[in-house]
Structure formats: C-alpha cells, structure tokens
Enzyme design. Sequence first.
Site, PDB file in Angstrom:
ATOM      1  N   MET A  23       0.085  -8.445   7.245  1.00 33.78           N
ATOM      2  CA  MET A  23      -0.599  -9.633   6.734  1.00 33.78           C
ATOM      3  C   MET A  23       0.030 -10.152   5.442  1.00 33.78           C
ATOM      4  SD  MET A  23      -4.412  -8.108   7.416  1.00 33.78           S
ATOM      5  CE  MET A  23      -4.752  -7.189   8.936  1.00 33.78           C
ATOM      6  N   SER A  24       1.320  -9.883   5.262  1.00 31.72           N
ATOM      7  CA  SER A  24       1.984 -10.300   4.015  1.00 31.72           C
ATOM      8  C   SER A  24       3.472 -10.509   4.290  1.00 31.72           C
ATOM      9  CB  SER A  24       1.802  -9.216   2.942  1.00 31.72           C
ATOM     10  OG  SER A  24       2.490  -8.038   3.317  1.00 31.72           O
ATOM     11  N   TYR A  57      -5.497 -14.025   3.648  1.00 32.38           N
ATOM     12  CA  TYR A  57      -6.848 -13.816   4.196  1.00 32.38           C
ATOM     13  C   TYR A  57      -7.917 -13.714   3.102  1.00 32.38           C
ATOM     14  CZ  TYR A  57      -5.974  -8.838   3.188  1.00 32.38           C
ATOM     15  OH  TYR A  57      -5.671  -7.661   2.573  1.00 32.38           O
ATOM     16  N   GLU A  58      -7.491 -13.555   1.858  1.00 34.46           N
ATOM     17  CA  GLU A  58      -8.473 -13.499   0.772  1.00 34.46           C
ATOM     18  C   GLU A  58      -9.024 -14.885   0.451  1.00 34.46           C
ATOM     19  OE1 GLU A  58      -7.470 -10.572  -2.479  1.00 34.46           O
ATOM     20  OE2 GLU A  58      -5.624 -10.482  -1.337  1.00 34.46           O
ATOM     21  N   ASN A 118       0.172   2.910  10.858  1.00 32.73           N
ATOM     22  CA  ASN A 118      -0.607   3.182  12.084  1.00 32.73           C
ATOM     23  C   ASN A 118       0.110   2.544  13.257  1.00 32.73           C
ATOM     24  OD1 ASN A 118      -1.754   0.658  10.510  1.00 32.73           O
ATOM     25  ND2 ASN A 118      -2.079   0.261  12.692  1.00 32.73           N
ATOM     26  N   ALA A 144       2.547  -2.323   4.050  1.00 33.42           N
ATOM     27  CA  ALA A 144       2.027  -1.440   5.085  1.00 33.42           C
ATOM     28  C   ALA A 144       1.928  -2.278   6.353  1.00 33.42           C
ATOM     29  CB  ALA A 144       0.649  -0.933   4.681  1.00 33.42           C
ATOM     30  N   SER A 153       0.845  -1.195   0.000  1.00 34.17           N
ATOM     31  CA  SER A 153       0.000   0.000   0.000  1.00 34.17           C
ATOM     32  C   SER A 153       0.877   1.241   0.000  1.00 34.17           C
ATOM     33  CB  SER A 153      -0.875   0.035   1.260  1.00 34.17           C
ATOM     34  OG  SER A 153      -1.614  -1.142   1.351  1.00 34.17           O
ATOM     35  N   HIS A 179      -3.293 -11.830  -0.618  1.00 32.11           N
ATOM     36  CA  HIS A 179      -3.034 -12.134   0.777  1.00 32.11           C
ATOM     37  C   HIS A 179      -3.725 -13.452   1.133  1.00 32.11           C
ATOM     38  CE1 HIS A 179      -2.716  -7.765   0.315  1.00 32.11           C
ATOM     39  NE2 HIS A 179      -1.849  -7.795   1.304  1.00 32.11           N
ATOM     40  N   HIS A 216      -8.876   0.555   7.627  1.00 29.18           N
ATOM     41  CA  HIS A 216      -8.113   0.409   6.387  1.00 29.18           C
ATOM     42  C   HIS A 216      -7.890   1.793   5.761  1.00 29.18           C
ATOM     43  CE1 HIS A 216      -6.420  -1.568   2.933  1.00 29.18           C
ATOM     44  NE2 HIS A 216      -7.324  -1.066   2.112  1.00 29.18           N
ATOM     45  N   HIS A 238      -5.571  -2.312  -4.652  1.00 26.79           N
ATOM     46  CA  HIS A 238      -4.512  -3.183  -5.168  1.00 26.79           C
ATOM     47  C   HIS A 238      -4.799  -3.485  -6.641  1.00 26.79           C
ATOM     48  CE1 HIS A 238      -2.417  -4.488  -1.386  1.00 26.79           C
ATOM     49  NE2 HIS A 238      -3.520  -3.995  -0.876  1.00 26.79           N
TER      50      HIS A 238
HETATM   51  N1  HPA Z   1      -2.022  -4.748  11.658  1.00 23.82           N
HETATM   52  C1  HPA Z   1      -1.872  -5.630  10.659  1.00 23.82           C
HETATM   53  N2  HPA Z   1      -1.687  -5.273   9.410  1.00 23.82           N
HETATM   54  C2  HPA Z   1      -1.613  -3.970   9.136  1.00 23.82           C
HETATM   55  C3  HPA Z   1      -1.742  -2.998  10.133  1.00 23.82           C
HETATM   56  C4  HPA Z   1      -1.960  -3.418  11.469  1.00 23.82           C
HETATM   57  O1  HPA Z   1      -2.081  -2.613  12.420  1.00 23.82           O
HETATM   58  N3  HPA Z   1      -1.613  -1.781   9.527  1.00 23.82           N
HETATM   59  C5  HPA Z   1      -1.393  -2.039   8.206  1.00 23.82           C
HETATM   60  N4  HPA Z   1      -1.385  -3.351   7.969  1.00 23.82           N
END
Ligand code: HPA
Length: 277
Positions: A212-213, A86-87, A236, A114, A31, A84, A248, A62
């Site tokens: 998550m990647s 999770y998809e 974040n 990210a 991202s 990912h 998100h 994406h």
């Molecule tokens: N957690 C997991 N994945 C993320 C986060 C998070 O806080 N921020 C961006 N991707």
Amino acid sequence: MNPVYEKLMNAYDCYKEKIDFKPEVALVLGSGLGGFADEVDVKAVLPYEDIEGFPISTVLGHAGRFVFGYIGEVPVVLMQGRVHFYEGYDITDVVMPARLMKLMGAKILFLTNAAGGFGDGFHPGTLMMITDHIACFAPNPLVGPNIEELGTRFPDMSHIYDPKLQQVIREVAGREKIELEEGVYAQLTGPSFETPAEIRMLKAAGASACGMSTAVEAIAANHMGMRICGISCITNLAAGFSSERLTHAEVQQTADRVSEKFRRLVRETIKEIGKTQ
Ligand code: HPA
C-alpha cells in the site's frame, strides 16, 4: 503559485530553518525497519509535526520523524514513518516527503516496505528487490497541473528502479549471504488486504508482491530526477496463497523477525553506494 508546490516550499523552509545537514541518500523505512536509526551516526532529528503542512501517520508502529546522519561515510536522511493514501491524505501529500528529501539534496531514494508476496518460492520473511512496479491501481501523484519546477509533464518510467543500484543490492546480498528474490511490486490503495481474485490478477500481470505504498513515491521521485531503488520485506503470503487469515499483527511479527538481515542489507548497500558514486 501551485498550492502543492507552495506547501512543499513551506515545508522546505521549515527544514532549512531547523536543520543544517545535506543528505545524499534518502531512505524510507517500512515496517520492521523502524529501528534502523540505530545504524546511523545521528546528527539531527526533525519531527514531522515541526514541519508546516507535513502529513502525519495515524498507523500504529509508524513513528514520525526525519533522522539525519551518516551510514559509514554517506550522509543520509531517514524517514521513520510514512503516510499512506488509505489514511485519507491527498496523494500529493503522500509523496510530499519524497519530494522534500530531493530538495534537501538527496539524489538517491531508497524505498522499503512490508508487502504480501505471491512470487514462486516466496515465504514470509523473503526479501524482494523491486525491479519494476504496477502503480495504476493507485492514484497518480502527478495528476494536476504539472509543477515545472520539479519535472516534466510526461516522465519516462522505463527504468524507474535504477539498474546500477539494483546491481549494487544484488552484489551486497551475495556478499552478505542474504537470500534475495527479485520482482515487480504492485501498489494498491488498501487499507483492506486484497482478495484472492485480485492477487491472481496481479500475479497474471507479472507482479510478485503487493502493498500500500512505495510506487507513488517512486513516481514523484522519478519526476524530480532521483535515482530509485527498493526492497520489500515479504511479511506474509498474499490472500489465496495461505490458509491463514491476514492480520496487521502478522505483518509486524514477520517484519520484526527478519529485521536484522533487512537492516544489514540496507546498511551495507548504502555504504557500497557511497563507494561507487
Ligand atoms: N497486502 C497488502 N499490503 C501488505 C500485505 C498484503 O498482503 N502485507 C503487508 N502489506
């Protein structure tokens, strides 16, 4: 033939049929780096949907294509968009693109993402070079019969993020006056963000960021003998480190805000890698 290998070879045949370009560096854009293709002297583009069996992302923001071209003198392939776990894809599909880029000729895999941050002094917008990872909360992409054509059954993971590439990134950040943190990235499956208790556990385990990647791609690339480096954009503060609710949208906003320096760091690092290899 092993069905995972067969799928990979079918994808490779699609690439060979359509593209006459051999990359040296493969770059996965997380991202905020989606616009990175603007940095590239583009020679060819290959939409994922034109590749048989290729996993297509369902996440907003994406795009889905390989971009081939030059950064300075360095032939690169970019992944604009990644899938990912999770998809709902099998973990072997999640890492298939990284494997494919090795087959295309890339010796180096540059991973970006990210991430939520919880290292000391981190804030939204921090860039963190990945020095190591914790991947044991995500499925290992090498589970199943070993694909001997790709690599060994029990790959060493002692130096998964190449120390020399780390040094290049450090030096480029210094020269470009880009503040750069370093730390361990933990991959979880998502798609829910973590709980504060999970983040406390990860911090106690020595991580500074999570997402998550990335780590599973690094495992598959390391299995094939690629040299790997990675940078997280801390979009974040992770759960429990901020009073804000995680969204998100915040991830995207921060990624967009720091994209100029993130792009510059990645671009200049790749140029430098071209000089030092
Ligand atoms: N957690 C997991 N994945 C993320 C986060 C998070 O806080 N921020 C961006 N991707």
